[in-house]
Design an enzyme around this catalytic site. Structure first.
Site, PDB file in Angstrom:
ATOM      1  N   ASP A  43      19.432  35.209  -1.764  1.00  0.00           N
ATOM      2  CA  ASP A  43      19.318  34.932  -0.332  1.00  0.00           C
ATOM      3  C   ASP A  43      20.599  34.277   0.178  1.00  0.00           C
ATOM      4  O   ASP A  43      20.898  33.141  -0.168  1.00  0.00           O
ATOM      5  CB  ASP A  43      18.131  33.992  -0.084  1.00  0.00           C
ATOM      6  N   TYR A  48      26.571  30.988   5.844  1.00  0.00           N
ATOM      7  CA  TYR A  48      26.831  30.245   4.603  1.00  0.00           C
ATOM      8  C   TYR A  48      28.284  30.434   4.143  1.00  0.00           C
ATOM      9  O   TYR A  48      28.770  29.690   3.292  1.00  0.00           O
ATOM     10  CB  TYR A  48      25.895  30.677   3.467  1.00  0.00           C
ATOM     11  N   LYS A  73      21.570  37.345   6.822  1.00  0.00           N
ATOM     12  CA  LYS A  73      20.992  36.982   8.133  1.00  0.00           C
ATOM     13  C   LYS A  73      22.046  37.051   9.230  1.00  0.00           C
ATOM     14  O   LYS A  73      23.216  36.743   8.976  1.00  0.00           O
ATOM     15  CB  LYS A  73      20.440  35.545   8.077  1.00  0.00           C
ATOM     16  N   HIS A 106      18.490  34.564  11.988  1.00  0.00           N
ATOM     17  CA  HIS A 106      18.530  33.239  11.346  1.00  0.00           C
ATOM     18  C   HIS A 106      17.710  32.177  12.101  1.00  0.00           C
ATOM     19  O   HIS A 106      17.001  31.378  11.487  1.00  0.00           O
ATOM     20  CB  HIS A 106      19.991  32.793  11.187  1.00  0.00           C
TER      21      HIS A 106
END
Ligand SMILES: NC(=O)c1ccc[n+]([C@@H]2O[C@H](COP(=O)([O-])OP(=O)(O)OC[C@H]3O[C@@H](n4cnc5c(N)ncnc54)[C@H](OP(=O)(O)O)[C@@H]3O)[C@@H](O)[C@H]2O)c1
Length: 274
Positions: A43, A48, A73, A106
């Protein structure tokens, strides 16, 4: 590994590996170690900043693509129909893949009111076969209801913060009623105080397991998909090692009493950051 079948028939591992806060340069080694330990669900997210590092690990891996389950996402700043399509292309390029298994919104960021058009872009990506399933994160009942009212493809997954201090009972029931799979993020409350709670510690002693294993097992038994993060190889093993025991009903009931609406992340309807 146990699997959950999503509302479109896709099988998703019930336990995966999350990479929030893993820097890009460390993500390759971390994901390689996770794959080595037998995680198959990874994930990540655009925000990120480690999709490229994750992609490198996938490229280096001998695990066949069909056996992997890769989630990413669309970030808040990329919401909107055209922007989402572009953001997806960039994520795919960074991951070095030609499809993902699950593409998620998200956050709903309701102040900007763009999550419906964003979701319509996800529907296009799904219909074009570029993602095997689509869904959302941090969606409350009202946001899910609006997607179901205004879009065609029901979200397969709602990824939300969930741990013993935030059990999401009402949202879980709604998702169950509508065949939307709940996926628990920050299942260990991001490494904060839930693992130290005396009940969790006592259950760990009783079952000869660790506090993290008790919490992750509880998640499995409440039918959610769970994606703990760790950069520590021994913890990767530990967090996977939860298929050889079962919490009894009385102990599940005890954990149910810990619910106190305590979040580590923000309240979704109030999170409008970009
Ligand atoms: N959709 C969203 O908005 C959203 C938000 C948050 C998270 N997520 C996803 O969910 C994943 C997991 O959530 P999270 O990263 O917030 O936190 P988490 O998995 O609840 O906790 C991670 C923390 O717990 C520690 N830890 C892991 N296993 C442990 C164990 N067995 N014993 C003791 N400590 C342990 C880790 O330390 P070390 O790494 O130092 O070992 C790390 O500090 C993320 O990585 C991300 O993929 C999604």
């Amino acid at each position: 590994m146990q699997y959950k079948t999503l509302n479109n028939g896709l099988r998703m591992p019930q336990l995966g590996y999350g990479v929030w806060k893993v820097p890009n340069e460390e993500a390759t080694t971390a994901v390689e170690q996770a794959l080595e330990a037998n995680y198959r669900l990874i994930d990540t997210a655009k925000v990120y900043g480690n999709e490229r590092g994750v992609g490198k690990a996938l490229a280096n891996s001998k695990v066949s693509r069909e056996d992997l389950f890769i989630t990413t996402k669309v970030w808040n700043a990329d919401q909107g129909y055209e922007n989402t399509l572009k953001a997806f292309d960039t994520s795919l390029e960074k991951l070095g893949l030609d499809y993902v298994d699950l593409y998620l919104i998200h956050w709903p960021t309701p102040k900007y009111d763009t999550y419906v058009e964003t979701y319509k872009a996800l529907e296009k990506l799904y219909k074009d076969g570029r993602t095997k399933a689509i869904g959302v994160c941090n969606f409350d009942i009202e946001h899910l209801q609006r997607i179901m009212d205004e879009c065609e493809v029901k979200p397969a997954v709602n990824q939300v913060e969930c741990h013993p201090f935030l059990q999401q009972i009402e949202l879980k029931q709604f998702c169950k009623d509508h065949d939307i799979q709940v996926e628990a993020y920050s299942p260990l409350m991001n490494g904060t105080n839930v693992m130290q709670h005396e009940l969790i510690q006592a259950l760990a002693d009783q079952y000869s397991k660790t506090p993290a294993q008790i919490i992750l097992r509880w998640q499995l038994q409440t039918d959610v998909i769970v994606i703990p993060k760790t950069i520590t190889p021994s913890r990767m093993e530990e967090n996977l090692n939860i298929f050889d025991f079962e919490l009894n009903e009385a102990d599940m009931d005890k954990i149910a009493t810990l619910d106190r609406n305590e979040r580590n992340n923000g309240v979704p309807s109030e999170m409008n950051h970009r």
